[in-house]
Design a protein around this motif. Structure first.
Motif, PDB file in Angstrom:
ATOM      1  N   LEU A 795       0.835  -1.201   0.000  1.00  0.00           N
ATOM      2  CA  LEU A 795       0.000   0.000   0.000  1.00  0.00           C
ATOM      3  C   LEU A 795       0.868   1.248   0.000  1.00  0.00           C
ATOM      4  CD1 LEU A 795      -2.885  -0.777   2.514  1.00  0.00           C
ATOM      5  CD2 LEU A 795      -3.169  -0.090   0.142  1.00  0.00           C
ATOM      6  N   ASN A 796       0.491   2.209  -0.839  1.00  0.00           N
ATOM      7  CA  ASN A 796       1.158   3.499  -0.870  1.00  0.00           C
ATOM      8  C   ASN A 796       0.207   4.569  -0.353  1.00  0.00           C
ATOM      9  OD1 ASN A 796       3.698   2.700  -2.200  1.00  0.00           O
ATOM     10  ND2 ASN A 796       2.354   2.198  -3.916  1.00  0.00           N
ATOM     11  N   GLU A 797       0.753   5.746  -0.106  1.00  0.00           N
ATOM     12  CA  GLU A 797      -0.041   6.839   0.444  1.00  0.00           C
ATOM     13  C   GLU A 797      -1.235   7.152  -0.458  1.00  0.00           C
ATOM     14  OE1 GLU A 797       0.557  11.388   2.133  1.00  0.00           O
ATOM     15  OE2 GLU A 797       2.226  10.318   1.204  1.00  0.00           O
ATOM     16  N   GLY A 798      -2.415   7.271   0.158  1.00  0.00           N
ATOM     17  CA  GLY A 798      -3.606   7.676  -0.580  1.00  0.00           C
ATOM     18  C   GLY A 798      -4.300   6.563  -1.345  1.00  0.00           C
ATOM     19  N   GLU A 799      -3.872   5.310  -1.154  1.00  0.00           N
ATOM     20  CA  GLU A 799      -4.496   4.209  -1.885  1.00  0.00           C
ATOM     21  C   GLU A 799      -5.659   3.606  -1.101  1.00  0.00           C
ATOM     22  OE1 GLU A 799      -0.965   2.624  -4.813  1.00  0.00           O
ATOM     23  OE2 GLU A 799      -1.216   1.603  -2.891  1.00  0.00           O
ATOM     24  N   ILE A 800      -6.604   3.033  -1.863  1.00  0.00           N
ATOM     25  CA  ILE A 800      -7.810   2.426  -1.281  1.00  0.00           C
ATOM     26  C   ILE A 800      -7.619   0.917  -1.246  1.00  0.00           C
ATOM     27  CG2 ILE A 800     -10.282   2.057  -1.624  1.00  0.00           C
ATOM     28  CD1 ILE A 800     -10.331   4.871  -2.953  1.00  0.00           C
ATOM     29  N   LEU A 801      -7.798   0.325  -0.080  1.00  0.00           N
ATOM     30  CA  LEU A 801      -7.595  -1.112   0.106  1.00  0.00           C
ATOM     31  C   LEU A 801      -8.822  -1.872  -0.408  1.00  0.00           C
ATOM     32  CD1 LEU A 801      -6.122  -3.584   1.316  1.00  0.00           C
ATOM     33  CD2 LEU A 801      -7.126  -2.980   3.538  1.00  0.00           C
ATOM     34  N   ILE A 802      -8.596  -2.747  -1.392  1.00  0.00           N
ATOM     35  CA  ILE A 802      -9.651  -3.624  -1.926  1.00  0.00           C
ATOM     36  C   ILE A 802      -9.270  -5.053  -1.535  1.00  0.00           C
ATOM     37  CG2 ILE A 802     -11.029  -4.228  -3.947  1.00  0.00           C
ATOM     38  CD1 ILE A 802     -10.858  -1.203  -3.536  1.00  0.00           C
ATOM     39  N   ALA A 803     -10.080  -5.690  -0.700  1.00  0.00           N
ATOM     40  CA  ALA A 803      -9.713  -7.000  -0.156  1.00  0.00           C
ATOM     41  C   ALA A 803     -10.898  -7.956  -0.212  1.00  0.00           C
ATOM     42  CB  ALA A 803      -9.243  -6.853   1.292  1.00  0.00           C
ATOM     43  N   ALA A 849     -15.454  -7.891  -5.709  1.00  0.00           N
ATOM     44  CA  ALA A 849     -14.790  -6.587  -5.809  1.00  0.00           C
ATOM     45  C   ALA A 849     -13.347  -6.722  -6.287  1.00  0.00           C
ATOM     46  CB  ALA A 849     -14.823  -5.876  -4.453  1.00  0.00           C
ATOM     47  N   THR A 850     -12.641  -7.772  -5.820  1.00  0.00           N
ATOM     48  CA  THR A 850     -11.230  -7.924  -6.187  1.00  0.00           C
ATOM     49  C   THR A 850     -11.043  -8.334  -7.641  1.00  0.00           C
ATOM     50  OG1 THR A 850     -11.199 -10.212  -5.392  1.00  0.00           O
ATOM     51  CG2 THR A 850     -10.558  -8.501  -3.823  1.00  0.00           C
ATOM     52  N   LYS A 851     -12.137  -8.752  -8.300  1.00  0.00           N
ATOM     53  CA  LYS A 851     -12.066  -9.111  -9.719  1.00  0.00           C
ATOM     54  C   LYS A 851     -12.597  -7.971 -10.598  1.00  0.00           C
ATOM     55  CE  LYS A 851     -12.574 -14.117  -9.023  1.00  0.00           C
ATOM     56  NZ  LYS A 851     -12.801 -14.134  -7.574  1.00  0.00           N
ATOM     57  N   LYS A 852     -13.673  -7.324 -10.141  1.00  0.00           N
ATOM     58  CA  LYS A 852     -14.294  -6.271 -10.954  1.00  0.00           C
ATOM     59  C   LYS A 852     -13.499  -4.972 -10.934  1.00  0.00           C
ATOM     60  CE  LYS A 852     -18.957  -8.156 -10.344  1.00  0.00           C
ATOM     61  NZ  LYS A 852     -20.262  -7.998  -9.639  1.00  0.00           N
TER      62      LYS A 852
END
Length: 876
Positions: A795-803, A849-852
């Motif tokens: 993860l980098n600054e400002g990123e959205i975690l999709i899990a 979500a992790t595929k779309k």
């Protein structure tokens, strides 16, 4: 002599290695008396003798096994070379004569279907069906021989090569038989599934049918009629417009014809034929012992079966009766860990929780709340509880099932309500006291005192014993754990969601909205999982001061993690801090409800991405400052709420009490899981120690083999029972586990195997939006970062975690994330609560979500309404 030719009546399921899946199944059907057109199999021995005449084939197969399955250009070139070579290779004279003799025996006046039958196809756990070729209406010996050779060559089509390579099948170990079957010249053909292939219902027979040969349906040229039958009744008909059909030509081959307009919308099957087919399908299913995908055709009113294979796409069922109707939900979805589990992990959880309620299917656990839902209070309360506490999709799906007449007509078991009241009454009494009587500020010390006492008791019980005695102590302690937690900790933690719902209703009624509630959730006091996240931030801040340690961590290995630290400047200082962290949290990890998962104490490098990611995306000491700011914002929200209610009177006292309960009980909501993972880790240490002894004795090959046995089996093994069979059982379980990993577990399913999704939400959303459950307020845009496993996160600054999901083992990543999107979760599940505590927007329960969503795409997360928009691709 190894037979080159076997007639159907000489073949059964034991002949798989000689005649492949298709041939074995046809032989089984023929022997059992089902209406199968006659024919024979050209066996795998014939194929092997055929390719043995080639001086080049050995070299070509070597090249194939060394091929990168992702190199499509080379794959196509090599596949074409092999196919061309085989089609030019002469069939040995003796084999040629045997094929011609078999053809004459069945009847050379007939036309034939020539079908490939690979030894690895039509298996319960893998489907090679459709990867090799089929040829219809073949007439004459020369054409028959030519098409048999083409079938052999089709073992090396691009799709067949790719499938085998990606699924780990050795190209040398997959042989091909050829099925030669007398052609039926049907008026109607189709496919019959003895279980609904869409939702998995094992009680529903689904039939696709159209005019002419079945190839029109299989190839997708025509939309077939769809009929469904359940319990001997037709429950669904969908008549399609069937514009074309494929028919046999007298001289051989097939032709595609346009159907006359009056036939295009005509029923392909009569009601009588539908019911006869359904009954036939169920008899075939009973013979094979599993749901079947059956190809049929009807000639002059007579039904013929031309193929039957297992349906490989169905999610497995628990070992319970399909009737009366029951409903189950996925325990993994509730616990935010939907991965397949090994047998030991499953059996440990089924020791903690009642085996009659916690059922195993597909390497996962499913909870059966049916008896509760058969009662009126249960039907009223449980779906609402799911809606607010777990996952909105659970609630919709369960509500749909419990309203069905076949569910409602079954009463609860006699005495169930009485025993449930007797068990729950003291727990409810404790909940009431914690909500309204006791000081919420004292809850944390009481809970932590109980955790310490229980942990000490387990450790002492497991010390000083060994062998089967130690394992039986493990089983005994686990057997008490579920009830102990329910009676001693549940009355505290359940007050958090109850107070949340009461506050939500109160604020909406008094203030018009519940926005302040989300502020009140920030920086809850004493949350052991949030404290863990803060300590990760402290470790990251320490690493900022130690550049050599930072560089070491990027390449550290679990086996040498601690020794390697001592060889770098500052490593000893970092190790002291890291050891303090492990002493308190080393028993945790992602997917921690599974005892077999490696703990942080065993695999410390799992924490490295969180530490380095924190350094990239959070400023020094910012995590502590944010927590203090969150506390201030929560206190300010509480003050505003109290100001609105007034500072005196019953209204004020009610609100003040709810705020205190919400904050302090929310702070201990993670403590039961902390205790569970502490006990699991103590038990794991004992189990691994015994496994090491079994390895020394030669009973097990390696320590990890113990994870593929149940706890009962391990105890028996320690007592000297079935030791000679242990290795083969472990090997079998490993193979089954690999299959389970490929399955996607449903949230909710019935005892009939039906996967229930419930009706979708009816809110208005932007076109193309991915819809889930709003879990933490706020709207934010940013770059998507797909993380399937936290140990691989970047993860980098400002990123959205999709899990796919999050549990406490994912918490270290939350400090770095700008927002959160998960495929699994609800309003009160781990990720949602922590997201609200950290003040980041979150949408949970977003299917696939992790595929779309693609890594690097710009997205908008709307945590107010519960949807995600993909704004633009990363390359735009």
């Amino acid at each position: 002599m190894k037979s080159h030719i076997l007639f159907f009546e000489q073949v059964d399921r034991s002949s798989l290695r000689y005649v492949g899946g298709k041939g074995a199944n046809l032989g089984e059907l023929s022997k059992a008396g089902f209406p199968v057109p006659g024919g024979f199999c050209v066996t795998t021995y014939a194929y092997q003798d055929f390719i043995a005449t080639s001086p080049e084939m050995d070299t070509l197969l070597n090249e194939l096994n060394e091929l990168d399955p992702n190199d499509l250009t080379q794959l196509r070139k090599l596949g074409e070379r092999i196919r061309t070579h085989l089609q030019q290779l002469e069939i040995p004279a003796r084999l040629r004569n045997e094929i011609i003799h078999a053809w004459e025996t069945v009847g050379k006046e007939h036309a034939y279907a020539v079908r490939s039958s690979a030894t690895a196809e039509d298996l319960p756990t893998a489907s090679f069906a459709g990867q090799q070729d089929t040829y219809l209406n073949i007439r004459g010996q020369d054409e028959l021989l030519r098409h048999i050779r083409k079938c052999w060559a089709s073992l090396f089509t691009d799709r067949a090569i790719s499938y085998r390579a990606k699924n780990g099948f050795d190209h040398r170990q997959v042989y091909l038989s050829v099925v030669v079957q007398r052609m039926v010249n049907p008026e109607i053909s189709g496919i019959l599934f003895t279980a609904d292939p869409v939702n998995g219902n094992r009680q529903v027979v689904s039939i696709d049918a159209s005019f002419g040969l079945g190839e029109a349906i299989v190839s997708g040229m025509v939309s077939a009629d769809l009929y469904k039958v359940k319990a001997g009744k037709i429950i669904h008909k969908n008549i399609s417009e069937k514009k074309i059909a494929i028919y046999s030509l007298p001289e051989g081959g097939t032709v595609k014809k346009d159907l006359p307009p009056d036939q295009q919308t005509k029923h392909a099957l009569t009601d009588s034929q539908i019911l006869r087919l359904a009954e036939l399908g169920k008899r075939i299913e009973k013979h094979f012992g599993s749901p079947q995908d059956i190809e049929f055709c009807i000639e002059n009113g007579k039904i013929f079966v031309v193929q039957s294979r297992p349906i490989t796409s169905l999610y497995p069922l628990p070992d319970i009766s399909q009737e009366p109707l029951r409903v189950m939900f996925s325990f993994g979805h509730v616990q935010m860990m939907t991965d397949a589990m090994k047998p030991l992990g499953l059996s440990v959880l089924r020791t903690i929780f009642p085996k009659t309620v916690f059922l195993e299917a597909g390497g996962r656990l499913f909870v059966d709340p049916t008896e509760v839902l058969r009662t009126k209070p249960g039907r009223k309360i449980l779906p609402k509880a799911f809606h607010h506490l777990v996952d909105e999709a659970f609630s919709r799906a369960i509500s749909e099932v419990i309203q069905r007449p076949e569910f409602l007509r079954v009463p609860p078991k006699p005495g169930f309500m009485k025993s449930a009241r007797r068990f729950m009454a003291p727990i409810i009494k404790e909940v009431w006291k914690n909500l309204w009587k006791r000081d919420p500020k004292l809850a944390k010390s009481k809970v932590e005192s109980y955790i310490q006492k229980k942990w000490t008791e387990v450790r002492e019980d497991l010390q000083g014993v060994s062998g089967a005695e130690r394992l039986e102590a493990v089983q005994r302690q686990l057997g008490h754990l579920g009830k102990d937690v329910l009676q001693n900790l549940f009355p505290y933690v359940i007050c958090f969601p109850i107070s949340f719902l009461l506050l939500k209703k109160t604020l909406i009624r008094w203030m018009g909205d519940d926005k302040e509630l989300y502020q009140l959730n920030k920086s809850l006091p004493g949350n052991i999982t949030s404290e863990m996240g803060l300590q990760i931030g402290d470790l990251a801040d320490l690493v900022r001061e130690l550049p050599e340690v930072e560089e070491y961590l990027k390449h550290a290995k679990d086996q040498t993690f601690h020794e390697g630290l001592l060889n770098v400047h500052g490593g000893e200082r970092f190790q002291r801090a890291f050891d303090d962290f492990i002493a308190k949290y080393g028993h945790r990890c992602p997917g921690e409800i599974d005892l077999t998962r490696p703990r942080w104490r065993e695999a410390p490098t799992q924490l490295v991405p969180a530490i380095l990611g924190h350094m990239r995306s959070v400023k020094p000491k910012e995590h502590r400052q944010k927590f203090i700011l969150g506390e201030q914002e929560a206190l300010e929200a509480a003050r505003r709420m109290m100001d609105h209610a007034g500072r005196s009177g019953l209204k004020s006292k009610w609100l003040q009490r709810l705020i205190e309960v919400y904050r302090h009980m929310g702070g201990i909501r993670e403590h039961p899981k902390y205790l569970l993972t502490l006990i699991l880790d103590e038990c794991k240490k004992a189990i691994v120690a015994e496994a090491e002894e079994l390895v020394k004795k030669g009973v097990l090959h390696q320590t990890e083999d113990v994870f593929f046995l149940t706890l009962d089996e391990l105890i028996q093994l320690s007592k000297g029972e079935f030791q000679q069979n242990a290795s083969s059982l472990v090997a079998e379980r490993k193979e089954e586990y690999q299959w389970h990993q490929t399955l996607k577990p449903p949230r909710v399913m019935t005892s009939e195997g039906e996967i229930v999704t419930g009706s979708p939400r009816k809110d208005e959303f932007p076109e193309g939006a991915l819809v889930g459950t709003p879990a933490s307020a706020g709207v934010i845009e940013g770059k998507a970062r797909i993380v399937l496993k936290p140990e691989n996160a970047h993860l980098n600054e400002g990123e959205i975690l999709i899990a796919p999901h999050t549990d406490p083992g994912w918490t270290p990543l939350f400090q770095s994330a700008k927002a959160l999107v998960t495929e699994v979760g609800g309003l009160m599940t781990h990720g949602s609560v922590v997201a609200r505590e950290y003040g980041i927007p979150a949408v949970v329960g977003v299917d696939d979500a992790t595929k779309k969503i693609k890594d690097g795409q710009m997205i908008r997360v709307d945590g107010n309404q519960g949807f995600v928009e993909i704004l633009r691709d990363k390359n735009e």
